[in-house]
Design an enzyme around this catalytic site. Sequence first.
Site, PDB file in Angstrom:
ATOM      1  N   ILE A 198       0.872  -1.172   0.000  1.00  0.00           N
ATOM      2  CA  ILE A 198       0.000   0.000   0.000  1.00  0.00           C
ATOM      3  C   ILE A 198       0.908   1.221   0.000  1.00  0.00           C
ATOM      4  O   ILE A 198       1.889   1.268   0.736  1.00  0.00           O
ATOM      5  CB  ILE A 198      -0.895   0.057   1.264  1.00  0.00           C
ATOM      6  CG1 ILE A 198      -1.669  -1.242   1.500  1.00  0.00           C
ATOM      7  CG2 ILE A 198      -1.805   1.277   1.224  1.00  0.00           C
ATOM      8  CD1 ILE A 198      -2.764  -1.530   0.531  1.00  0.00           C
ATOM      9  N   GLU A 199       0.569   2.207  -0.812  1.00  0.00           N
ATOM     10  CA  GLU A 199       1.276   3.490  -0.783  1.00  0.00           C
ATOM     11  C   GLU A 199       0.268   4.569  -0.411  1.00  0.00           C
ATOM     12  O   GLU A 199      -0.870   4.544  -0.866  1.00  0.00           O
ATOM     13  CB  GLU A 199       1.861   3.813  -2.162  1.00  0.00           C
ATOM     14  CG  GLU A 199       2.476   5.203  -2.231  1.00  0.00           C
ATOM     15  CD  GLU A 199       2.860   5.631  -3.648  1.00  0.00           C
ATOM     16  OE1 GLU A 199       3.485   6.700  -3.784  1.00  0.00           O
ATOM     17  OE2 GLU A 199       2.519   4.917  -4.612  1.00  0.00           O
ATOM     18  N   VAL A 200       0.699   5.499   0.421  1.00  0.00           N
ATOM     19  CA  VAL A 200      -0.059   6.717   0.680  1.00  0.00           C
ATOM     20  C   VAL A 200       0.888   7.854   0.314  1.00  0.00           C
ATOM     21  O   VAL A 200       2.054   7.851   0.712  1.00  0.00           O
ATOM     22  CB  VAL A 200      -0.523   6.820   2.148  1.00  0.00           C
ATOM     23  CG1 VAL A 200      -1.205   8.151   2.396  1.00  0.00           C
ATOM     24  CG2 VAL A 200      -1.452   5.666   2.506  1.00  0.00           C
TER      25      VAL A 200
END
Length: 183
Positions: free
Chosen positions: A137-139
């Site tokens: 997951i990337e934010v």
Amino acid sequence: MAQTLARWKEGPLPLRSLNHISRNSANIQASLDFYVNILGFVPVKRPGFLKFDGAWLFNYGIGIHLLQDEGGINPVTKTPDHVINPRDNHISFQCDDIEAVGKRLDEACIKYVRRVVEEGGIEVEQLFFLDPDGFMIEVCTCEKLPIEPLVGGATCYTVFCKELPSACMLPYPTTSQGACTQY
């Protein structure tokens, strides 16, 4: 390859938007807890015709379908020595406050990698972490970067898509407010 491309003379498929991402999961409950409590997704009703375990979630204009792995399809699984690699397959979410996201991940004891990248004087902050099945997951604050089509079209900053979503639809977004500029 040329024959395949020749069939597409009429242009791309008439798509409107991304509907959902489907993820195999070794533990639906752990993944459901993560996507609801960490990423803020909301569980929604699954159709009754689905005869396998899973969960459907929705938020941010996209659905995530969690499918119970039945052994024949291998989900990505993390190992204790798994290195978070920003180049792994991943899904990315934009955020307004990267510091708040980092703090929440720290509070939840979720290991992450932080990067700051720069392009043309624009700094983009990124946090990369794993879901319970090891899916990346990337934010990020990626909305700072302009979306610049390589051939024709318009430049659009995704930050304007919050208020003017139709302004940022391809192929040629333009608005009277100036959110996008024509080449």
